[in-house]
Write an enzyme that holds these catalytic residues in place. Structure first.
Site, PDB file in Angstrom:
ATOM      1  N   ILE A  31       0.729  -1.166  -0.052  1.00 46.60           N
ATOM      2  CA  ILE A  31       0.103  -0.028  -0.037  1.00 46.60           C
ATOM      3  C   ILE A  31       0.749   1.446   0.050  1.00 46.60           C
ATOM      4  CG2 ILE A  31      -1.968  -0.967   1.152  1.00 46.60           C
ATOM      5  CD1 ILE A  31      -1.111   0.171   3.799  1.00 46.60           C
ATOM      6  N   GLY A  32       2.186   1.206   0.135  1.00 51.46           N
ATOM      7  CA  GLY A  32       3.055   2.460   0.325  1.00 51.46           C
ATOM      8  C   GLY A  32       4.507   1.838  -0.028  1.00 51.46           C
ATOM      9  N   GLY A  34       8.351   4.394   0.072  1.00 49.44           N
ATOM     10  CA  GLY A  34       9.229   5.709   0.454  1.00 49.44           C
ATOM     11  C   GLY A  34      10.465   5.533   0.423  1.00 49.44           C
ATOM     12  N   THR A  35      11.214   6.557   0.982  1.00 49.89           N
ATOM     13  CA  THR A  35      12.745   6.286   1.069  1.00 49.89           C
ATOM     14  C   THR A  35      12.948   5.811   2.228  1.00 49.89           C
ATOM     15  OG1 THR A  35      12.667   8.337   2.573  1.00 49.89           O
ATOM     16  CG2 THR A  35      12.914   8.963   0.072  1.00 49.89           C
ATOM     17  N   GLY A  37      11.362   2.650   3.123  1.00 46.64           N
ATOM     18  CA  GLY A  37      11.155   1.133   2.659  1.00 46.64           C
ATOM     19  C   GLY A  37       9.647   1.103   2.035  1.00 46.64           C
ATOM     20  N   ASP A 154       7.967  15.920  12.088  1.00 49.10           N
ATOM     21  CA  ASP A 154       7.808  15.863  10.926  1.00 49.10           C
ATOM     22  C   ASP A 154       6.253  15.756  10.538  1.00 49.10           C
ATOM     23  OD1 ASP A 154       8.027  15.408   7.935  1.00 49.10           O
ATOM     24  OD2 ASP A 154       8.502  13.401   8.175  1.00 49.10           O
TER      25      ASP A 154
END
EC number: 2.7.11.22
Length: 470
Positions: A31-32, A34-35, A37, A154
């Site tokens: 489902i996703g 990114g940087t 993993g 963040d």
């Protein structure tokens, strides 16, 4: 490995080939990515077969094992427990390649997708009740973190999750603690950790090179998120100069100054001490801005409680910026409609619930993240975690709990966490209890945890001498 179909089929024929921990789950898909993993959606095999998000971290850059970022995230999440903070369910290690998997309760939605859906599909803003409930829950979770000396660093819409299942439907969860830090009396300036906070949500003191900052940076980000919930677009959309590690971002500051006006020494006395204001290489001190006014951008009356709260979140001086604890007590949350625990129920008897789309799931992959050849498909709500438009009448709406830090107890260390020496990998002394190393309060002291840093708005209050380490 091809598209992953054959390898998944082979492993399904012989579950003994899978690691023991992996046999606890039925994989739904990816489902996703990114940087950090990959993120997978899975279901527990044992009833009630609840959905789980499994985050697989990439190897460290040095190729020598688990990423320090992952370890820091584990060390924090295992110590905290709150309704509005994502729950770490388990930690798994694949000893064959030392890959790390974190298992979380699955959240169907996030604020980024909710805002985008209203902007691009629905064509109108979120109702006041939903905005107020989402914001109150975000502040409630953040107040808990700050009370336990944690800065998230963040906060942005994509890191604010919202649950979709029946039991926790419409409940906010703060997620992604990869940049989070303990902040009481740090051993070294937090600026040594490098650039933090996605640029559109980055506080001005960070952009101007502050070496010591507080939890006030999180409150600036919350202000940006609040404005985005109101207008359906980011408030300060600066272009980031990514080639430089320099925290100074001229275009982002330019976007802020054009809306809020030029900062002055009268309003922000410590401004003169910030490196990039002091050096003034880009001549920002002399540049004059004709402010369009925050109220004109967010379309709020300057005398309204909503505008008052937002302007206090976006105060230039971090010492004057409102705290999460103070924000929870603001008049905005005491007016009708009052915020609720379920942010998605209708605010009016005849109002229809918004049917938000479920997350796209790439079902042609395995836990190794093998690239699929087919485009991801949205899984039917009944097969994942529930649909926003379900039978959630006015009776399911409930008032928020009292505005205090809830569930201060820490998570128990699971067997999955015991399998790996995380303290040693994180640079801590494994022979000393974690609570002693961090200065964490013992159970009888936990209710005394309060923010006492300059970011509290307690000007002149000296931070405690006790060290808090991670």
């Amino acid at each position: 490995m091809g598209d992953g179909s054959s390898s998944r089929s082979n492993s399904s024929n012989s579950t003994s080939e899978k690691p023991e921990w992996l046999q606890q789950y039925n994989l739904v898909g990816k489902i996703g990515e990114g940087t950090y993993g990959l993120v997978f959606l899975a279901r527990t095999k044992t009833p009630p077969k609840r959905p789980i998000a499994i985050k697989k971290f990439k190897q460290s850059k040095d190729g020598d094992g688990v990423s320090p970022t992952a370890i820091r995230e584990i060390m924090l999440l295992r110590e905290i427990s709150h309704e509005n903070v994502v729950k770490l369910v388990n930690v798994h290690i694949n000893f064959a390649d030392m890959s790390l998997y974190l298992a979380f309760d699955y959240a169907e939605y996030d604020l980024y997708e909710i805002i985008r859906h209203h902007r691009d599909k629905v064509g109108h803003s979120l109702n006041t009740y939903t905005v107020k409930s989402l914001l109150w829950q975000l502040l409630n979770g953040l107040n808990y973190l700050h009370s336990n000396w944690i800065i998230h660093r963040d906060l942005k819409p994509s890191n604010i999750l919202v649950m979709g299942d029946a039991e926790e439907h419409g409940i906010v969860k703060i997620a992604d603690f990869g940049l989070a830090r303990i902040y009481q009396a740090p051993l070294k300036p937090l600026s040594d950790n490098g650039v933090v906070v996605t640029i559109w949500y980055r506080a001005p003191e960070l952009l101007l090179g502050s070496k010591h900052y507080t939890s006030a940076v999180d409150m600036w980000a919350v202000g940006c998120i609040f404005a985005e919930l109101l207008t359906l677009k980011p408030l300060f959309q600066g272009a980031e100069a990514k080639s430089s590690q320099n925290p100074f971002q001229l275009d982002q500051l330019d976007k802020i100054f054009k809306i809020l006006g030029h900062p002055t020494m009268d309003k922000w006395p410590t401004l003169v001490n910030l490196p990039h204001w002091q050096n003034d290489v880009q001549h920002i001190q002399a540049h004059k801005y004709d402010s369009v006014g925050l109220h004109n951008v967010v379309h709020l009356n300057q005398k309204s409680p909503a505008y008052d709260l937002l302007s206090k979140m976006l105060e230039y001086d971090p010492l004057k910026r409102i705290t999460a604890s103070q924000a929870l007590e603001h008049e905005y949350f005491r007016m009708d409609p009052l915020p609720g625990r379920n942010a998605f129920v209708a605010s009016q008897p005849m109002e229809k619930n918004v049917n938000y789309p479920t997350r796209p799931v790439d079902t042609n992959t395995d836990f190794e993240g093998t690239t699929s050849i087919n485009p991801p498909q949205a899984v039917a709500a009944g097969n994942v975690a529930g649909n926003m438009a379900g039978a959630h009448g006015m009776g399911s709406r409930s008032m928020p709990r009292p505005m205090v830090a809830h569930n201060m107890q820490r998570m128990q260390q699971s067997q999955g966490m015991m399998a790996y020496n995380f303290p040693a990998q994180a640079g801590l002394n494994p022979s000393v209890p974690l609570q002693q190393q961090r200065g964490m309060a013992q159970p009888h002291q936990q209710q005394q945890l309060r923010r006492k840093d300059p970011g509290m708005g307690m000007s002149g209050y000296a931070p405690p001498n006790k060290s808090r380490r991670l």
